[in-house]
Motif scaffolding. Structure first.
Motif: not given
Lengths: 214, 214
Positions: B82-83, B101-107, B144-146
């Motif tokens: 989650r970002m 991003f999304a296809p690699q699991g980063f939303r 998790d990520v900013g």
DNA sequence: ATCTGTGAAGCACTTCACAGCG
DNA sequence: CGCTGTGAAGTGCTTCACAGAT
């Protein structure tokens, strides 16, 4: 003398910090202070600069203006650089819109695409041209740098075409490994890879509880 | 065991190449072939992988599917991440729009800004929220990520605020040197610095004549 | 016969530590 | 006395080269 590539990668960082100091009318700075700002050791900065000459004054530090000028000269930032963008999808448009290139002397002077719907379109004072005309357009009016913002599948072909047209440096936004012949520079912009290596370090820390932390 | 950071940086590259091979239903690949595709020496690949285990079969190579699974596990790419994005100017919007991003699991699950004109705006299924509510929003629903896409002047403050909210990794698009405490990951996306180091190598080659080159 | 996994060697980069100048 | 410039030492990463598995 052969200068370590990592050194070259740090010089723009130093130049940027010096620009900021210059804007604040700072006259002198020590490797110590510069290092603290940039999170680089003072010895590293002094060693890096020593590859190119002796720019400091013992007991005082570096004259901000003078060192900045030297770095600009060393890096070739005392010229204007002409760039061609290939790919004007969402990413390409954002790149065209980006206000950060021009103030540093990097101008996008051509934009290309393969999509007939986009060819002819006016974006940011440029007319989008057909990639098939790349060779013709760039041989009449060469550019120094190519910016690649096309889908991964065609990135290598576009890069090859740009190099044929005399481009010597490539800024590649396509998420794929591509190859360039020796003597040609290429840097990749890969936000996804950046994320994917950071997760290694944070994957075990556990997400903070929904309530905690001040 | 302490693994060299450069090794971690290469693993996502390997994973991406393996994904491509998997999509083409390739079952086995040697370090030799992978190396040729990625411009990395075969010995480098084998050594890198050896930090984590023994994934290959002598005389054959690596099972594509199995090695890809291992790399995903090692890098923590078997989860969703989650970002939160801060800064929805031109750059921020482009980041929100970005389909990579999304296809690699980063939303991207939250978007913040300081500008009242932007707060409340709907972009890509998200409502832009006030940065002043960062703490409140993220403590109820941590990320998790900013992703930082704000002007340089406020980047450090935003980063500090994100870290206070439990963010452990930062993808920083702001063109400035910023600091994070130990244990926090940060990677910068700096197209201008990339250009400024490439010019060092091409500055003396001379732009090709307007007519030449086939 | 082929290709991995890995100690050991080699290379590249960083840091130390101090002589020397302002 | 402060700070640069720099050989020398130290560290970290890459490549070699080959034993060993299939």
């Amino acid at each position: 003398m052969e200068i370590p590539p990592v050194v070259i990668d740090r010089l723009p960082l130093y130049a940027r910090a010096l620009s900021m100091l210059e804007a604040r009318e700072r006259e002198v700075v020590s490797s110590q202070e510069l290092g603290t700002r940039l999170d680089v050791t003072p010895a590293q900065i002094r060693k890096d600069l020593s590859y190119f000459g002796r720019f400091g004054k013992q007991g005082r530090g570096y004259n901000v203006r003078k060192l900045l000028d030297e770095l600009h000269r060393i890096l070739g930032l005392d010229k204007q650089w002409r760039m061609a963008l290939v790919g004007v999808g969402k990413l390409g448009r954002a790149i065209l819109d980006y206000q950060g290139f021009a103030p540093q002397g990097f101008r996008i002077v051509e934009a290309f695409d393969t999509d007939p719907k986009r060819i002819g379109e006016q974006i940011s004072n440029l007319t989008v041209k057909n990639v098939e005309d790349l060779q013709r357009v760039l041989s009449q009016n060469p550019v120094d740098v190519g910016i690649v913002a096309v889908p991964a599948e065609i990135a290598q072909d576009i890069i090859d075409a740009l190099i044929k047209c005399g481009v010597r440096a490539i800024l590649n936004y396509a998420p794929i490994a591509t190859r360039v012949p020796p003597g040609i520079q290429m840097k990749r912009i890969e936000p996804v890879l950046a994320l994917q290596s950071m997760t290694y370090y944070i994957k075990n820390a556990g997400r903070p509880a929904a309530s905690a932390r001040s």
